[in-house]
Write a protein that holds these residues in place. Structure first.
Motif, PDB file in Angstrom:
ATOM      1  N   PHE A 119      18.871   5.857  -7.484  1.00  0.00           N
ATOM      2  CA  PHE A 119      17.786   4.888  -7.631  1.00  0.00           C
ATOM      3  C   PHE A 119      18.152   3.841  -8.680  1.00  0.00           C
ATOM      4  CE2 PHE A 119      14.701   7.773  -5.484  1.00  0.00           C
ATOM      5  CZ  PHE A 119      13.985   6.832  -4.758  1.00  0.00           C
ATOM      6  N   ARG A 120      18.746   4.278  -9.783  1.00  0.00           N
ATOM      7  CA  ARG A 120      19.146   3.345 -10.843  1.00  0.00           C
ATOM      8  C   ARG A 120      20.155   2.331 -10.321  1.00  0.00           C
ATOM      9  NH1 ARG A 120      20.575   8.047 -13.812  1.00  0.00           N
ATOM     10  NH2 ARG A 120      18.832   8.917 -15.013  1.00  0.00           N
ATOM     11  N   ARG A 121      21.155   2.830  -9.598  1.00  0.00           N
ATOM     12  CA  ARG A 121      22.227   1.951  -9.140  1.00  0.00           C
ATOM     13  C   ARG A 121      21.758   0.992  -8.054  1.00  0.00           C
ATOM     14  NH1 ARG A 121      27.283   5.515  -7.706  1.00  0.00           N
ATOM     15  NH2 ARG A 121      28.252   3.448  -7.604  1.00  0.00           N
ATOM     16  N   VAL A 122      20.910   1.477  -7.156  1.00  0.00           N
ATOM     17  CA  VAL A 122      20.409   0.625  -6.077  1.00  0.00           C
ATOM     18  C   VAL A 122      19.523  -0.497  -6.622  1.00  0.00           C
ATOM     19  CG1 VAL A 122      18.871   0.606  -4.066  1.00  0.00           C
ATOM     20  CG2 VAL A 122      20.598   2.398  -4.295  1.00  0.00           C
ATOM     21  N   ALA A 123      18.853  -0.238  -7.748  1.00  0.00           N
ATOM     22  CA  ALA A 123      17.969  -1.251  -8.336  1.00  0.00           C
ATOM     23  C   ALA A 123      18.735  -2.482  -8.811  1.00  0.00           C
ATOM     24  CB  ALA A 123      17.189  -0.647  -9.499  1.00  0.00           C
ATOM     25  N   GLU A 124      20.012  -2.322  -9.121  1.00  0.00           N
ATOM     26  CA  GLU A 124      20.822  -3.440  -9.606  1.00  0.00           C
ATOM     27  C   GLU A 124      21.029  -4.468  -8.495  1.00  0.00           C
ATOM     28  OE1 GLU A 124      24.485  -2.041 -11.287  1.00  0.00           O
ATOM     29  OE2 GLU A 124      23.519  -0.260 -12.136  1.00  0.00           O
ATOM     30  N   GLY A 125      20.546  -5.680  -8.722  1.00  0.00           N
ATOM     31  CA  GLY A 125      20.717  -6.741  -7.743  1.00  0.00           C
ATOM     32  C   GLY A 125      19.884  -6.589  -6.490  1.00  0.00           C
ATOM     33  N   SER A 126      18.843  -5.762  -6.536  1.00  0.00           N
ATOM     34  CA  SER A 126      17.991  -5.556  -5.361  1.00  0.00           C
ATOM     35  C   SER A 126      17.305  -6.853  -4.933  1.00  0.00           C
ATOM     36  CB  SER A 126      16.929  -4.498  -5.682  1.00  0.00           C
ATOM     37  OG  SER A 126      15.993  -4.386  -4.629  1.00  0.00           O
ATOM     38  N   LEU A 127      17.121  -7.017  -3.624  1.00  0.00           N
ATOM     39  CA  LEU A 127      16.398  -8.171  -3.098  1.00  0.00           C
ATOM     40  C   LEU A 127      14.904  -7.895  -2.973  1.00  0.00           C
ATOM     41  CD1 LEU A 127      18.831  -9.331  -0.247  1.00  0.00           C
ATOM     42  CD2 LEU A 127      18.561 -10.307  -2.543  1.00  0.00           C
ATOM     43  N   ASP A 128      14.480  -6.659  -3.251  1.00  0.00           N
ATOM     44  CA  ASP A 128      13.072  -6.287  -3.142  1.00  0.00           C
ATOM     45  C   ASP A 128      12.288  -6.843  -4.336  1.00  0.00           C
ATOM     46  OD1 ASP A 128      11.010  -4.330  -1.797  1.00  0.00           O
ATOM     47  OD2 ASP A 128      10.878  -3.972  -3.957  1.00  0.00           O
TER      48      ASP A 128
END
Length: 255
Positions: A119-128
């Motif tokens: 979850f932490r890594r996916v949050a980086e640069g998320s388009l959401d």
């Protein structure tokens, strides 16, 4: 003159969303009456709530729908609902076809701590938009934990969750099938920054779709921000159909 209907889970002491907002067409100041209704409701709520205005595609070109959205949006903003995100609602049915497994990624269950790390890594640069706002306001750690807690509390089953691994044994992302009180849904999926742009999103969405389809589900729903063009394209490639647009407004202070 009007009515505001609020919704919340059966075990919740307070509503989490404004579900319906109507004002008699004969009322001259519909937005003002509606704003009063919203303010009267949220005055007694301890937490932020959301209001989703549901419309069909091309609603801006339809004068009747555009006007209906207009006074509701004006009312919500006057009542403090300043954060707005337009989202695409998608739906899948068995007739749309089950995506075949590409076989590139390996999917497996994992511990809460392992999922939290993804979850932490996916949050980086998320388009959401929600993720970006949460990270900006609270930091990656708090935003990731809040996101995970939301899905842990959703009606979907924890044992459905999968982390995606590359053939080399590296974490590529995660696929979280979930559910609402009404139907199963895509829930959450994300690719870690270093593996974006390789088509892995299609494999992760396919994994979620196959899991729900394998459980005999006849309907899967999904949403993504209007601005998240890659995710919307992935849904369409997987056979998901855009059924409506949701204009989500919130009084969440993140904005």
């Amino acid at each position: 003159m009007g009515r505001a209907l609020w919704w919340g889970p059966r075990d919740s002491a307070y509503p989490v969303a404004l579900d319906c907002l109507d004002v008699d067409p004969a009322v001259a100041e519909r937005a003002a009456v509606a704003a009063g209704l919203i303010k009267a409701g949220v005055a007694g709520f301890p937490r932020p709530v959301q209001y989703a205005i549901k419309v069909a595609g091309g609603w801006r070109e339809d004068p009747v729908t555009s006007a209906a959205v207009g006074w509701r949006r004006e009312a919500a903003r006057a009542a403090g609902f300043h954060r707005e995100v337009e989202r695409l609602q998608f739906e899948w049915a068995p007739a749309d076809g089950v995506p075949a497994a590409a076989g590139t990624l390996r999917f497996a269950g994992a511990s809460d701590e392992e999922f939290l790390a993804v979850f932490r890594r996916v949050a980086e640069g998320s388009l959401d938009a929600q993720t970006r706002a949460s990270v900006a306001a609270k930091g990656v750690e708090a935003a990731a934990r809040e996101e995970m807690d939301f899905y842990l509390g959703a009606p979907g089953k924890r044992e459905w969750w999968r982390i995606a691994w590359t053939p080399e044994g590296e974490v590529a992302g995660m696929a979280i099938p979930s559910a609402t009180p009404y139907s199963v849904n895509v829930g959450y999926l994300g690719v870690v920054p270093e593996f974006r742009g390789r088509g892995y999103v299609d494999e992760m969405l396919g994994e979620i779709t196959r899991m729900h389809a394998g459980n005999g589900e006849s309907r899967i729903t999904a949403t993504t921000d209007m601005g998240n063009v890659p995710m919307a394209a992935a849904f369409r490639r997987a056979g998901y159909r855009n059924t409506e647009i949701r204009i989500n407004l919130s009084n969440d202070p993140l904005s």
